[in-house]
Design a protein around this motif. Structure first.
Motif, PDB file in Angstrom:
ATOM      1  N   ALA A  32      -0.429 -10.443   2.271  1.00  0.00           N
ATOM      2  CA  ALA A  32       0.841  -9.926   2.747  1.00  0.00           C
ATOM      3  C   ALA A  32       1.155  -8.629   1.680  1.00  0.00           C
ATOM      4  O   ALA A  32       1.493  -7.386   2.365  1.00  0.00           O
ATOM      5  CB  ALA A  32       1.766 -10.746   3.130  1.00  0.00           C
ATOM      6  N   GLN A  33       1.362  -8.969   0.601  1.00  0.00           N
ATOM      7  CA  GLN A  33       1.754  -7.950  -0.376  1.00  0.00           C
ATOM      8  C   GLN A  33       0.910  -6.687  -0.578  1.00  0.00           C
ATOM      9  O   GLN A  33       1.358  -5.748  -0.310  1.00  0.00           O
ATOM     10  CB  GLN A  33       2.020  -8.745  -1.823  1.00  0.00           C
ATOM     11  N   ARG A  35      -1.310  -5.763   1.751  1.00  0.00           N
ATOM     12  CA  ARG A  35      -1.435  -4.797   2.800  1.00  0.00           C
ATOM     13  C   ARG A  35      -0.159  -4.040   2.901  1.00  0.00           C
ATOM     14  O   ARG A  35      -0.243  -2.726   3.399  1.00  0.00           O
ATOM     15  CB  ARG A  35      -1.747  -5.896   4.125  1.00  0.00           C
ATOM     16  N   SER A  36       0.994  -4.706   2.702  1.00  0.00           N
ATOM     17  CA  SER A  36       2.150  -3.834   2.847  1.00  0.00           C
ATOM     18  C   SER A  36       2.350  -2.661   1.774  1.00  0.00           C
ATOM     19  O   SER A  36       2.549  -1.594   1.937  1.00  0.00           O
ATOM     20  CB  SER A  36       3.471  -4.696   2.855  1.00  0.00           C
ATOM     21  N   CYS A  37       1.807  -3.037   0.624  1.00  0.00           N
ATOM     22  CA  CYS A  37       1.951  -1.759  -0.392  1.00  0.00           C
ATOM     23  C   CYS A  37       0.826  -0.869   0.097  1.00  0.00           C
ATOM     24  O   CYS A  37       1.124   0.363  -0.156  1.00  0.00           O
ATOM     25  CB  CYS A  37       1.368  -2.375  -1.890  1.00  0.00           C
ATOM     26  N   GLN A  39      -0.074   0.032   2.908  1.00  0.00           N
ATOM     27  CA  GLN A  39       0.416   0.876   4.071  1.00  0.00           C
ATOM     28  C   GLN A  39       1.390   1.848   3.718  1.00  0.00           C
ATOM     29  O   GLN A  39       1.565   3.007   3.980  1.00  0.00           O
ATOM     30  CB  GLN A  39       0.766   0.225   5.330  1.00  0.00           C
ATOM     31  N   THR A 225       6.221  -3.165  -2.732  1.00  0.00           N
ATOM     32  CA  THR A 225       7.284  -3.262  -1.818  1.00  0.00           C
ATOM     33  C   THR A 225       8.535  -4.229  -2.205  1.00  0.00           C
ATOM     34  O   THR A 225       9.606  -4.022  -1.690  1.00  0.00           O
ATOM     35  CB  THR A 225       6.680  -3.648  -0.482  1.00  0.00           C
TER      36      THR A 225
END
Ligand code: PEP
Ligand code: MN
Length: 264
Positions: A32-33, A35-37, A39, A225
């Protein structure tokens, strides 16, 4: 030296006159970390994604990275975001496998003097981002680059990431003299890393702008993020909104030099 040699990383070219942005978290921590960073930096306009698998930490008890367990995730996220990957390689035995995943090998500050690693990277032919050892002279740094080049690989980009001085208000002292000197005396593309160069998020944007002003070909910026929850280097990570604001400031500064951010 006038002209900078061009080094291509996927479709991104260093040394074209346009400024390349390499960004992302210090390390891949979890799906999750990362992928969010990824994107977030893609949306902000980054061109190359940091994918930290192996972290060389001063304290052996600190988070050392997910290692090869994160290879598949990095490949997936690279495909989703269409961003090439830059990853630190710490061991000559990893070069062959990592060459299938990463687009740009990073040699970290602690490994600039690791000549067997540099030779292996020379044989691989893949582009290499060679960071300056924190106590290396410019001549030592250039000789390290020569290890890669003389093994058959001219695709070398130098990265100034700060040196150790008597000053301890900042993590390192970002030596921008080196950028101007290398521009005048060599043809290597130069990237500047103000994140490790200062160690403080607040100082990253001003030093990134200064690096662009003195002719850097690229900037490597740590973005997270949720910096306070980061497992490494949270104090120097920009929030996505801060990184976006920096890219806008860079556009304005570069325009005054008749330059711009990289665009394909
Ligand atoms: C990094 O870029 O994550 C890193 C560890 O950098 P350096 O080797 O410059 O400390
Ligand atoms: Mn880091």
């Amino acid at each position: 030296m006038g002209r900078t040699r061009q080094v291509a990383v996927g479709k991104v070219v260093f040394g074209s006159g346009k400024l390349v942005l390499l960004a992302g978290p210090c390390a891949i921590e979890n799906e999750a970390q990362f992928r969010s960073c990824a994107q977030a930096v893609k949306t902000a306009g980054a061109h190359i994604l940091r994918a930290g698998f192996f972290k060389l930490r001063t304290n052996p008890q600190s988070f050392q990275g997910l290692g090869s367990d994160a290879f598949r995730l990095a490949e997936q996220v690279s495909a989703e975001t269409e961003l090439p990957l830059v990853s630190e390689v710490i061991d000559p035995r990893h070069v062959e496998k990592m060459a299938q995943i990463t687009n740009l090998f990073q040699v970290g500050t602690r490994n600039m003097y690791n000549y067997p690693l540099l030779r292996e990277l020379g044989l691989s032919g893949k582009p290499v981002l060679l960071k300056r050892a924190f106590a290396a002279t410019l001549d030592e740094w250039l000789l390290a680059a020569e290890y890669i080049q003389s093994a058959g690989n001219p695709n070398v980009i130098l990265c100034e990431r700060g040196i150790r001085t008597f000053e301890n208000s900042t993590r390192n002292t970002l030596d921008l003299n080196s950028v101007a000197w290398l521009k005048a005396n060599t043809d290597y593309p130069i990237v500047v890393d103000p994140s490790h160069g200062t160690g403080r998020a607040q100082l990253v944007a001003p030093m990134a702008l200064a690096a662009a002003a003195c002719g850097a070909d690229g900037l490597m910026i740590e973005v997270h993020t949720s910096p306070t929850q980061s497992l490494s280097d949270g104090e120097q990570a920009l929030l996505p909104a801060e990184f976006t604001s920096l890219t806008q400031q860079l556009e304005r500064l570069l325009a005054s030099q008749e330059r711009s951010l990289w665009k394909i």
